[in-house]
Design an enzyme around this catalytic site. Structure first.
Site, PDB file in Angstrom:
ATOM      1  N   ASP A 149       0.876  -1.175   0.000  1.00 41.31           N
ATOM      2  CA  ASP A 149       0.000   0.000   0.000  1.00 41.31           C
ATOM      3  C   ASP A 149       0.914   1.226   0.000  1.00 41.31           C
ATOM      4  O   ASP A 149       1.882   1.275   0.779  1.00 41.31           O
ATOM      5  CB  ASP A 149      -0.874   0.040   1.262  1.00 41.31           C
ATOM      6  CG  ASP A 149      -2.137  -0.803   1.128  1.00 41.31           C
ATOM      7  OD1 ASP A 149      -2.243  -1.561   0.134  1.00 41.31           O
ATOM      8  OD2 ASP A 149      -2.993  -0.719   2.023  1.00 41.31           O
ATOM      9  N   HIS A 198      -0.005   0.876   7.416  1.00 41.86           N
ATOM     10  CA  HIS A 198       0.097   2.267   6.991  1.00 41.86           C
ATOM     11  C   HIS A 198       0.940   3.030   8.013  1.00 41.86           C
ATOM     12  O   HIS A 198       0.637   3.056   9.200  1.00 41.86           O
ATOM     13  CB  HIS A 198      -1.262   2.933   6.789  1.00 41.86           C
ATOM     14  CG  HIS A 198      -2.049   2.261   5.707  1.00 41.86           C
ATOM     15  ND1 HIS A 198      -3.302   2.669   5.325  1.00 41.86           N
ATOM     16  CD2 HIS A 198      -1.753   1.196   4.900  1.00 41.86           C
ATOM     17  CE1 HIS A 198      -3.747   1.894   4.348  1.00 41.86           C
ATOM     18  NE2 HIS A 198      -2.821   0.989   4.082  1.00 41.86           N
ATOM     19  N   CYS A 302      -4.563   9.993   4.964  1.00 38.93           N
ATOM     20  CA  CYS A 302      -5.133   8.817   4.281  1.00 38.93           C
ATOM     21  C   CYS A 302      -6.073   9.214   3.151  1.00 38.93           C
ATOM     22  O   CYS A 302      -6.120   8.559   2.119  1.00 38.93           O
ATOM     23  CB  CYS A 302      -5.940   7.983   5.251  1.00 38.93           C
ATOM     24  SG  CYS A 302      -5.041   7.382   6.677  1.00 38.93           S
TER      25      CYS A 302
HETATM   26  N1  ABU Z   1      -4.320   4.235   7.812  1.00 40.23           N
HETATM   27  C1  ABU Z   1      -3.689   5.004   8.797  1.00 40.23           C
HETATM   28  C2  ABU Z   1      -4.111   4.575  10.185  1.00 40.23           C
HETATM   29  C3  ABU Z   1      -3.291   3.529  10.724  1.00 40.23           C
HETATM   30  C4  ABU Z   1      -3.238   3.583  12.209  1.00 40.23           C
HETATM   31  O1  ABU Z   1      -4.169   4.032  12.881  1.00 40.23           O
HETATM   32  O2  ABU Z   1      -2.220   3.225  12.750  1.00 40.23           O
END
Ligand code: ABU
Length: 318
Positions: A149, A198, A302
């Site tokens: 990703d 992420h 995001c």
């Molecule tokens: N997609 C970003 C969020 C990931 C996380 O809360 O660690």
């Protein structure tokens, strides 16, 4: 002027588009509203500018390529904001326009997502087991084929930082490394995190040599950054209530911010403590409520793709 585009697809939402439009002021709000109207009146999956005439592929372009974003903080000129409605893999829309105007266009390998890509015995219930496996670099995805990703990567000029996560495997990282070499260097970094997915709520680079590092998920290679003279900032504990519904995200979405330029950041309107932290760093906060979009999955970083930032390719890591 900042250009905002709205695209359906993935976990990106219309609400964020409205919010960002409102935040940037009347000019952009008008654009977002026109975009929304256009979306309602057409079944096509995305909206493009109305003022651009259809262009033919020409030999011009490299000097005014419409796609260029070397890092996370240069002045933002154009951004794509996702829409949640009818989310799916979007058809080509702006990509063709960008290509006509000189953008280099690459499609990354699309995983087959067959059973072999997943460790069928991966412990999804016990966090202790996951901690142990993560420490060994083992996650639910295998090395059957490349997968990644983009959100597991962070840009800082010629250096990119990536984590092996539940959704990004070493083969995917290697694909990116070979694809970007020799102009860019891809560094694999890791965190004390049983469920990495992420990097942008874990290690969010917000300026030249300036990074937000999640105190709950310490970076195992942090000395590398300290030796390079980077400033490591630990954001405060998020204020989002424990019972606020979140999808595939943690409360640390508070640090999932979008830099408009080096001195301006888009941050959640409710997260007053991190706002103070930014102000103490000399960064002006643009406060927007995004908690409803958090529930659909993700924060500002995001929900957005920074298509173009004004800036040059430099090294910030030696
Ligand atoms: N997609 C970003 C969020 C990931 C996380 O809360 O660690």
């Amino acid at each position: 002027m900042l250009r905002v585009r709205c695209l359906r697809g993935g976990s990106r939402g219309a609400e964020a588009a409205h919010l960002i439009g409102a935040m940037f002021g009347r000019a952009v709000t008008g654009w977002v509203q026109r975009t929304q109207r256009a979306l309602q009146s057409t079944s096509s999956a995305a909206v493009a500018e109305t003022h651009l005439e259809d262009e033919h592929v020409t030999e011009h372009a490299q000097q005014d390529c419409p796609v260029s974003s070397y890092n996370e903080w240069d002045p933002l000129e154009e951004v794509i904001v996702g829409l949640a409605e009818n989310a799916r893999v979007p058809p080509f829309t702006v990509e063709v326009k960008y290509f006509r105007r000189g953008a280099k266009w690459t499609t990354a390998p699309k995983p087959t997502m067959s059973d072999e890509l997943y460790d069928q015995d991966y412990p999804i219930r016990t966090v202790e087991d996951r901690h142990k496996l993560a420490a060994q670099g083992k996650f639910v995805t295998t090395e059957h084929e490349p997968c990644f990703d983009a959100a597991d990567f962070m840009r800082a000029g010629r250096d990119l930082f990536v984590q092996r996560s539940q959704v990004t495997n070493y083969m995917g990282i290697e694909w990116m490394r070979r694809h970007l070499a020799p102009e860019y260097k891809v560094h694999v970094i890791s965190f004390k995190d049983p469920n990495p997915m992420h990097i942008d709520a874990t290690f969010n680079i917000i300026g030249p040599g300036l990074v937000l590092s999640n105190p709950d998920r310490p970076c195992k290679q942090i000395d590398m950054f300290k030796k390079a003279g980077w400033t490591i900032v630990k954001p405060p504990t998020p204020l989002i209530p424990d019972d606020h519904p979140l999808w595939m995200s943690s409360k640390w979405l508070s640090m999932n911010v979008l830099m408009l330029d080096e001195k301006r950041v888009m941050v959640d309107a409710n997260e007053t403590t991190i706002q103070k932290m930014f102000e103490s760093l000399g960064i002006k906060t643009v406060k927007v409520s995004i908690r409803h979009a958090n529930s659909l999955g993700g924060g500002f970083h995001c929900w957005t793709t920074d298509v173009r930032r004004r800036g040059t390719l430099q090294s910030y890591f030696h």
